[in-house]
Every structure is written in C-alpha cells, then in structure tokens.
Design a protein around this motif. Structure first.
Motif, PDB file in Angstrom:
ATOM      1  N   ALA A   9       0.842  -1.189   0.000  1.00 29.88           N
ATOM      2  CA  ALA A   9       0.000   0.000   0.000  1.00 29.88           C
ATOM      3  C   ALA A   9       0.879   1.241   0.000  1.00 29.88           C
ATOM      4  O   ALA A   9       1.648   1.463   0.930  1.00 29.88           O
ATOM      5  N   ALA A  10       0.759   2.059  -1.050  1.00 30.07           N
ATOM      6  CA  ALA A  10       1.615   3.233  -1.188  1.00 30.07           C
ATOM      7  C   ALA A  10       1.104   4.430  -0.402  1.00 30.07           C
ATOM      8  O   ALA A  10       1.829   5.399  -0.193  1.00 30.07           O
ATOM      9  N   SER A  11      -0.153   4.376   0.048  1.00 26.71           N
ATOM     10  CA  SER A  11      -0.742   5.484   0.797  1.00 26.71           C
ATOM     11  C   SER A  11      -1.872   4.932   1.655  1.00 26.71           C
ATOM     12  O   SER A  11      -2.314   3.791   1.457  1.00 26.71           O
ATOM     13  N   PRO A  12      -2.377   5.729   2.617  1.00 29.14           N
ATOM     14  CA  PRO A  12      -3.488   5.249   3.455  1.00 29.14           C
ATOM     15  C   PRO A  12      -4.747   4.938   2.657  1.00 29.14           C
ATOM     16  O   PRO A  12      -5.605   4.179   3.121  1.00 29.14           O
ATOM     17  N   ASP A  13      -4.873   5.505   1.461  1.00 28.28           N
ATOM     18  CA  ASP A  13      -6.068   5.303   0.641  1.00 28.28           C
ATOM     19  C   ASP A  13      -5.954   4.094  -0.293  1.00 28.28           C
ATOM     20  O   ASP A  13      -6.915   3.770  -0.992  1.00 28.28           O
ATOM     21  N   ARG A  30      -5.894  -9.327  -6.277  1.00 23.16           N
ATOM     22  CA  ARG A  30      -6.735  -9.717  -5.143  1.00 23.16           C
ATOM     23  C   ARG A  30      -6.397  -8.778  -3.972  1.00 23.16           C
ATOM     24  O   ARG A  30      -5.384  -8.927  -3.303  1.00 23.16           O
ATOM     25  N   ALA A  31      -7.256  -7.757  -3.763  1.00 27.60           N
ATOM     26  CA  ALA A  31      -7.012  -6.775  -2.716  1.00 27.60           C
ATOM     27  C   ALA A  31      -7.022  -7.438  -1.345  1.00 27.60           C
ATOM     28  O   ALA A  31      -7.826  -8.345  -1.075  1.00 27.60           O
ATOM     29  N   LEU A  32      -6.126  -6.981  -0.476  1.00 24.66           N
ATOM     30  CA  LEU A  32      -6.028  -7.509   0.886  1.00 24.66           C
ATOM     31  C   LEU A  32      -6.719  -6.526   1.833  1.00 24.66           C
ATOM     32  O   LEU A  32      -6.087  -5.795   2.591  1.00 24.66           O
ATOM     33  N   THR A  33      -8.035  -6.520   1.766  1.00 30.41           N
ATOM     34  CA  THR A  33      -8.860  -5.575   2.512  1.00 30.41           C
ATOM     35  C   THR A  33      -9.074  -6.064   3.937  1.00 30.41           C
ATOM     36  O   THR A  33      -9.530  -7.201   4.136  1.00 30.41           O
ATOM     37  N   GLU A 122       5.992   1.441   2.153  1.00 28.86           N
ATOM     38  CA  GLU A 122       6.370   0.177   1.519  1.00 28.86           C
ATOM     39  C   GLU A 122       7.199  -0.688   2.464  1.00 28.86           C
ATOM     40  O   GLU A 122       7.103  -1.914   2.444  1.00 28.86           O
ATOM     41  N   GLN A 123       8.032  -0.053   3.254  1.00 32.93           N
ATOM     42  CA  GLN A 123       8.899  -0.783   4.171  1.00 32.93           C
ATOM     43  C   GLN A 123       8.215  -1.132   5.487  1.00 32.93           C
ATOM     44  O   GLN A 123       8.729  -1.929   6.265  1.00 32.93           O
ATOM     45  N   GLY A 124       7.063  -0.508   5.761  1.00 32.45           N
ATOM     46  CA  GLY A 124       6.376  -0.758   7.018  1.00 32.45           C
ATOM     47  C   GLY A 124       7.015  -0.036   8.188  1.00 32.45           C
ATOM     48  O   GLY A 124       6.980  -0.533   9.327  1.00 32.45           O
ATOM     49  N   ALA A 125       7.574   1.143   7.948  1.00 34.62           N
ATOM     50  CA  ALA A 125       8.205   1.911   9.026  1.00 34.62           C
ATOM     51  C   ALA A 125       7.157   2.346  10.049  1.00 34.62           C
ATOM     52  O   ALA A 125       6.023   2.673   9.699  1.00 34.62           O
ATOM     53  N   ASP A 126       7.551   2.350  11.322  1.00 33.81           N
ATOM     54  CA  ASP A 126       6.668   2.835  12.381  1.00 33.81           C
ATOM     55  C   ASP A 126       6.816   4.341  12.582  1.00 33.81           C
ATOM     56  O   ASP A 126       5.834   5.050  12.809  1.00 33.81           O
ATOM     57  N   ARG A 127       8.042   4.808  12.525  1.00 36.72           N
ATOM     58  CA  ARG A 127       8.343   6.235  12.589  1.00 36.72           C
ATOM     59  C   ARG A 127       9.430   6.525  11.560  1.00 36.72           C
ATOM     60  O   ARG A 127      10.091   5.618  11.071  1.00 36.72           O
ATOM     61  N   GLY A 213       3.738  -2.822   5.381  1.00 33.43           N
ATOM     62  CA  GLY A 213       4.814  -3.077   4.421  1.00 33.43           C
ATOM     63  C   GLY A 213       4.447  -4.285   3.581  1.00 33.43           C
ATOM     64  O   GLY A 213       3.400  -4.325   2.947  1.00 33.43           O
ATOM     65  N   ARG A 214       5.313  -5.293   3.598  1.00 40.48           N
ATOM     66  CA  ARG A 214       4.983  -6.519   2.859  1.00 40.48           C
ATOM     67  C   ARG A 214       4.609  -7.659   3.806  1.00 40.48           C
ATOM     68  O   ARG A 214       4.615  -8.834   3.418  1.00 40.48           O
ATOM     69  N   VAL A 215       4.217  -7.303   5.040  1.00 37.55           N
ATOM     70  CA  VAL A 215       3.800  -8.301   6.024  1.00 37.55           C
ATOM     71  C   VAL A 215       2.283  -8.303   6.132  1.00 37.55           C
ATOM     72  O   VAL A 215       1.666  -7.302   6.507  1.00 37.55           O
ATOM     73  N   LEU A 216       1.684  -9.426   5.791  1.00 36.72           N
ATOM     74  CA  LEU A 216       0.243  -9.635   5.891  1.00 36.72           C
ATOM     75  C   LEU A 216      -0.067 -10.229   7.255  1.00 36.72           C
ATOM     76  O   LEU A 216       0.576 -11.197   7.675  1.00 36.72           O
TER      77      LEU A 216
END
Length: 255
Positions: A9-13, A30-33, A122-127, A213-216
């Motif tokens: 997900a590149a943005s919150p939207d 296949r969206a991961l909603t 993309e990386q799943g950064a927290d801060r 990031g890339r963690v489901l």
C-alpha cells in the motif's frame, strides 16, 4: 492459480494486494482488505515467471520465487555513491531518511524525494525522519554510506515481524534523532490493533487484519499470524482453508 507477485500500500487510501495468475495468462489483483476472508491452501511452489504488458508469462522452473532467468538485481540498492551502471542516471532530487522499526531498529535510507512517504510505507516503518534533500542519487548514496557506519541500512522481514504489536522505544528514537539534523518526522499507523505478537507463518487463509509493508497479518483459529508476502510468491493456490496444525499466538510476548 498461482501467486505471481504482490503490491504494497503506497498510501493510506490504497490497499495491498496479491497478484494471481490463471492458466490463460490473465492476472487478477486480489485486494487484501481488512476484514475480508482469504481461503486458499498453498500448493506446489515454482518460479513465478514474469508479468509483461499486463499478462503473465509462466515458468515451470523449480526455483522460487524466481529462477535465474526471471530474477533481477537493482544495482542502485548496492550503490554507495560510485555508480554501478554504465552511466549515472539518478539526477532527480533525492531524500535521505531515517526509518524506525519497533522496538529499536533504526535504518538509514534514500529515495527520490517525491516518493518519501510511499517508500516509508512500503517498508512498514513505524516512525521516520526526513534528514536531508539533495540534488541527485549519487550524493544521497554517499551520505547514506557515511551514516550506515553507525546505523543499519538494511532490516530483514523477520526483524520487522518480531516488532509487530510493540511500540518504538521513544527514548532510543529521540537519542538517535538528537545527533541528526532533520527536516520533519513521521508516525505511521497500519490499523493492526495487535494485543500480542503474531506468529510468523506462511499461509493464505484467515481473516485479514491488515498489511504492514509486505507483512500480511491474518487471524485464524483464534490466533494471529504474520506472513511475508514474498513467501507466497510462486505458490499454486487451491480453494480451501489451511489443513495443518499451526502454532498458537497466545503468550507470544512471554515475560
């Protein structure tokens, strides 16, 4: 049907997604909603081939997720300011950033300045902190290499999974920032609402809690699991739920 790729997900939207190929060469997104159900069993795994002009070109090589013929190396990721290409082409404005991954991993990185927020998600950064903006990628990589002497420039997915459900150590974060000039800071919330640390697994069935990031992150059988999306690439999928015993996530944090 085969998993042939994924999108973060590149943005919150935007929503992350799995890219699924049917035998006719078509590719389904296949969206991961969050809240949706995945109901796939993982079958054999082999090379995911390639996606070209919107269609899938399959490959039966046993190497997964990609065989040598379908693997690619992004030379810019190894650059330290001395260009590895025949001719330097990164003349766009670049940002140097610091990304924090819970609880206490701090990664230095660079990206084109207009992609800064996207790259961090993309990386799943927290801060994160935007440290500097420079005129091209060569200068940015030189700064990154210098700062990487004290700060890591790579974080493995298992390390990110180990931090799920935990906050960034605020004292450590502030201590690192105190030594670095920065333009602005960021905080990210991926909506996972975790009460305990998920168990690392490779599966594609359960209720989607979210993607970082890339963690489901999936809920199934009363437990929560974290899946590296790259570990799904190459697997053939069959309809149905997981049939093997899975480790419970209860008490995963321990003392």
């Amino acid at each position: 049907m085969q998993v042939v790729g994924y999108e973060t997900a590149a943005s919150p939207d935007e929503e992350a997604a799995l890219l699924l190929a049917e035998g006719d060469g078509g590719v389904e997104r296949r969206a991961l909603t969050p809240g949706d159900e995945l109901a796939y069993r993982l079958g054999d795994r082999h090379c995911a081939g390639t996606i070209h002009d919107g269609g899938h070109v399959p490959c039966d090589d046993a190497d997964a997720p990609y065989c040598d013929a379908h693997s690619s190396t992004w030379v810019c990721a190894r650059c330290t300011g001395t260009c590895l290409k025949d001719e330097m082409d990164c003349y766009e404005e670049h940002a140097v950033y610091l990304a924090a991954f819970a609880p206490d991993i701090f990664k230095i990185g660079v990206t084109r300045s207009w992609r800064l927020d996207t790259r961090l998600r993309e990386q799943g950064a927290d801060r994160a902190a935007h440290l500097r903006t420079v005129s091209n990628g060569r200068i940015a990589r030189e700064i990154e290499a210098e700062l990487a002497a004290d700060l890591t420039d790579r974080v493995r997915v298992p390390e990110k999974i180990a931090g799920l459900g935990r906050p960034v150590d605020a004292d450590d974060w502030q201590a690192v920032l105190a030594d670095l000039d920065h333009v602005e800071t960021f905080e990210f919330d991926y909506g996972l609402d975790l009460q305990s640390q998920p168990v690392e697994e490779t599966l594609a069935s359960g209720t989607i809690r979210g993607v970082k990031g890339r963690v489901l992150v999936l809920d199934t059988g009363g437990s929560t699991y974290a899946v590296d999306l790259r570990d799904l690439v190459g697997h053939e999928l069959e309809s149905g739920t997981v049939e093997r015993n899975l480790q419970s996530s209860l008490g995963a944090f321990g003392e």
